[in-house]
Design an enzyme around this catalytic site. Structure first.
Site, PDB file in Angstrom:
ATOM      1  N   ASP A 117      -4.640  -1.338  44.842  1.00  0.00           N
ATOM      2  CA  ASP A 117      -5.119  -2.806  44.292  1.00  0.00           C
ATOM      3  C   ASP A 117      -5.665  -3.588  45.492  1.00  0.00           C
ATOM      4  OD1 ASP A 117      -4.554  -2.190  41.764  1.00  0.00           O
ATOM      5  OD2 ASP A 117      -2.564  -2.833  41.421  1.00  0.00           O
ATOM      6  N   TYR A 198      -2.578  -7.001  34.939  1.00  0.00           N
ATOM      7  CA  TYR A 198      -1.443  -7.392  35.770  1.00  0.00           C
ATOM      8  C   TYR A 198      -1.571  -8.851  36.325  1.00  0.00           C
ATOM      9  CZ  TYR A 198       1.672  -3.543  35.044  1.00  0.00           C
ATOM     10  OH  TYR A 198       2.680  -2.542  34.750  1.00  0.00           O
TER      11      TYR A 198
END
Length: 440
Positions: A117, A198
């Site tokens: 990420d 998220y």
């Protein structure tokens, strides 16, 4: 749980997190927020940065934390030149040169995808604006996001506030005529970064007793178009068992560059204890603890009766003991699928190019590799850097919708002999240091 790449260049909207969600799950023992942080007196030593990038907070118990902050185009929030000054100490004690996330690695159970990420999915670009209610009693600082996709790169995205954590200590004397107790206070520094569905809350807690806790909390939403775990690995979400959410892991890495007492020439020690069954004449098992000086780079695993500490090469407390910080791992589910996630802790020799635990974008030289495990190659430690890996295996549940409650993962570093006594010791107990006799 990702969105299409054409929807990633989103406008920064206020994150829809409630104060209750913010306070729900911190591994450091979250409590209600307290009053607005007050500016430290002008005469106090300041962190070495301009006022806009300085965080300086004196907690009500007398401890002052000082640090600088900056925002990195991949790692997000970076804290630097972190120092701790409890009451009774004449000057700040430097703890860390820098502290930051080192990666969030997200592999899916069905083998279909895996993400890095920070270096591969624009974590830093996803910095979210925070509403005042998300930083109760505190200050929200404006952050300029490097190479921002948005017209305005400035995001009101960094919260600094204070928070109670419950009892710092409690002691009742033998005569039962007085109870000594204090409620602990923390400086809380955090950001929220959106990555796909998220929203990651990157939280740093600086306690008045000198401990620092680092947490990543994942919240946001389960991806509705991810309910297709046809291989049987997923968990049924919603009515019946037709829709299954794909299980996955979050492997969070932190990178800590220590500088105890202002020097990066720190020493690393590992402690292991062995318990032996009682022999004849012994009333209980015996425990023997051994110290191993770690002089070369280390790839280590947490286990029962094992711990590590970083020791100052230059500073001692008032008792003449070397200052140090103990590394306290949090709850983890170690992911065995990649070489760099197979170990809990790495200690590497400092290299300005080694910044991310996996898919490191820098060119660190021929044969250096792109992940932290490849950097452990026998170098002598003269400037050790600690990498901590804390994993969480996310098997979704009905309660994860909608929105998804925060699930936390993190660890702490705790002072060991930084001060001669508990830094929160009340004045009337200050004489009870070492071997003492009751006063008559």
């Amino acid at each position: 749980m990702r969105v299409n790449s054409n929807t990633k260049a989103r406008t920064r909207a206020a994150a829809g997190l409630t104060v209750a969600a913010l306070a729900a799950g911190a591994t450091a023992g979250a409590g209600p927020a307290t009053a607005q942080p007050k500016a430290a007196p002008a005469a106090a030593p300041a962190a070495d940065c301009s006022a806009a990038y300085r965080i300086e907070q004196k907690l009500s118990s007398g401890t002052t934390w000082r640090m600088c902050w900056r925002y990195d185009g991949k790692a997000g929030l970076v804290l630097e030149k972190i120092s701790y000054q409890p009451k009774g100490e004449p000057k700040p004690i430097r703890v860390l040169n820098s502290a930051r996330l080192g990666q969030i690695h997200v592999p899916y159970d069905d083998g279909s995808v895996e993400y890095d990420d920070l270096t591969g999915f624009d974590f830093a670009q996803g910095l979210m604006n925070l509403a005042p209610g998300e930083c109760p009693g505190g200050t929200i600082k404006s952050v300029k996001v490097p190479d921002s996709w948005n017209e305005d790169p400035n995001v009101k995205g960094l919260c600094t506030t204070t928070r109670s954590r419950g009892h710092a200590y409690r002691m009742q004397g033998d005569t039962a005529n007085k109870v000594f107790q204090a409620q602990g206070k923390d400086l809380l520094v955090y950001t929220v970064n959106q990555v796909g569905w998220y929203e990651y809350m990157t939280e740093w807690r600086f306690q008045d007793d000198g401990a620092i806790t680092m947490n990543v909390g994942a919240t946001g939403s389960l991806s509705w178009d991810d309910y297709d775990a046809g291989d049987g690995r997923g968990w049924p979400i919603g009515k019946g068992a037709s829709a299954k959410s794909t299980s996955h892991s979050h492997n969070a890495f932190w990178r800590l560059d220590f500088a105890l007492d202002g020097s990066t020439k720190n020493k690393v020690e590992q402690y292991d204890s062995a318990v032996t069954a009682p022999t004849r004449g012994q009333r209980a098992p015996t425990t023997k603890t051994t110290r191993t000086k770690v002089t070369k780079e280390l790839a280590g695993d947490s286990k029962a009766y094992r711990w590590w500490r970083m020791v100052s090469a230059t500073g001692k407390n008032k008792d003449g003991h070397a200052r140090s910080y103990e590394i306290v791992p949090g709850v983890t589910t170690k992911y065995p699928g990649r070489s760099y996630t197979k170990r809990d802790l790495y200690v590497t020799q400092y290299n300005k190019c080694e910044l991310f635990a996996s898919h490191n974008p820098g060119n660190c030289g021929p044969g250096a590799g792109k992940s932290v495990d490849k950097w452990v190659n026998g170098q002598t430690l003269t400037h050790p850097v600690v990498w901590m890996n804390i994993g969480f295996h996310h098997i979704a549940r009905d309660e994860d919708q909608q929105p998804m409650p925060v699930h936390w993962q993190g660890f702490s570093i705790a002072p060991r002999d930084v001060t001669a006594m508990n830094p929160l010791t009340p004045a009337e107990l200050g004489w009870q240091n070492g071997h003492w006799q009751p006063r008559r």
